[in-house]
Design an enzyme around this catalytic site. Sequence first.
Site, PDB file in Angstrom:
ATOM      1  N   HIS A   1       3.606  -4.858  -2.491  1.00  0.00           N
ATOM      2  CA  HIS A   1       3.567  -5.756  -1.346  1.00  0.00           C
ATOM      3  C   HIS A   1       3.909  -5.016  -0.046  1.00  0.00           C
ATOM      4  O   HIS A   1       4.710  -4.086  -0.053  1.00  0.00           O
ATOM      5  CB  HIS A   1       4.525  -6.935  -1.555  1.00  0.00           C
ATOM      6  CG  HIS A   1       4.067  -7.859  -2.638  1.00  0.00           C
ATOM      7  ND1 HIS A   1       4.321  -7.605  -3.970  1.00  0.00           N
ATOM      8  CD2 HIS A   1       3.356  -9.020  -2.596  1.00  0.00           C
ATOM      9  CE1 HIS A   1       3.790  -8.578  -4.705  1.00  0.00           C
ATOM     10  NE2 HIS A   1       3.193  -9.436  -3.892  1.00  0.00           N
TER      11      HIS A   1
ATOM     12  N   ASP B   1      -0.365  -6.418  -1.196  1.00  0.00           N
ATOM     13  CA  ASP B   1      -0.671  -7.799  -0.817  1.00  0.00           C
ATOM     14  C   ASP B   1       0.134  -8.250   0.398  1.00  0.00           C
ATOM     15  O   ASP B   1       1.149  -7.649   0.759  1.00  0.00           O
ATOM     16  CB  ASP B   1      -0.353  -8.754  -1.977  1.00  0.00           C
ATOM     17  CG  ASP B   1      -1.366  -8.662  -3.100  1.00  0.00           C
ATOM     18  OD1 ASP B   1      -2.215  -7.755  -3.070  1.00  0.00           O
ATOM     19  OD2 ASP B   1      -1.296  -9.503  -4.020  1.00  0.00           O
TER      20      ASP B   1
END
Length: 299
Positions: free
Chosen positions: A254, A101
Amino acid sequence: MNKRLNNKGKALSVILMVAVVFLLTGLVIDNKKDEVKSTLHTTSLETLSVSFDPMEDFAESTLRQSIILKERQEKEVTRKQAVAKQNEIDQREKAIYLTFDDGPSAVTDQLLDILDDFQMKATFFMIGPNIKVHSKSVVRMKKEGFGLGLHGITHEAGKIYSSPSAPVDEMSEDRDILEKVTGVRSNLIRLPYGSIPYLTEDMRYLLDKSDFNVWDWNVDSRDWELKDRRYVQHTKQEINRYMQAGVTPVVLLHDKPHTIEYLPELLSYIKNKGYQTKVLTNEQPPVTFQCEDRCYSIS
């Protein structure tokens, strides 16, 4: 006395009106569902976000909400069946889905290099403005066969969940940006902070109508919280737990420097276990959190 009788008469009229509305609602849903759905499909997004006057629009609002809920319930049954079927295929292949993400970022190319070194794939849920800034990295993702997904525009809960139409507006803008850069039209989305608790049923309905697939995860690496090697050990344990339970891991990671620093250790574990990394596609049924009375408007 007359005033009292008038009040009683009004009260009885209200009760009778409510009873008639619910009776008509049931009949319309059972016998004229297609006609009403057709009307809903031509309704603008703005219409669904308008507050209806409780006296004048009670029947229409009740009917609309009943049909939205019924459609969502039917779609959820179909989704769960499709997820179970896909899970069977993935288990035979020892598949695992790595998802990143918040990118792309200044370190995305380094992240892609590491994945290439291990001959592994991942899916990236990306923020629109970041795509513009790091467009070359996104083009590289496409060329090398990585999954391309959407993560909105603002990444601010107070904005992306501010109204029923706000999530679909942000994701639509993000999709246009990605398509302009890569030529790929992606329906894969991940809401900032996940779809629980702020993504309401109205928001989900509008996202469905725009063909977006809401992807969450079942393995949270906690890299956003731990920010060191501890996230690797935690993720390994969670992957192992889900694999033993016969559930294909969808891992949340991430696009951040502290994640990338220890990523080779995690990828070595995945490779040694013989797991195969795959990318998410528009055709796959999404793994997503369920409201179950846990969703609410941020306002």
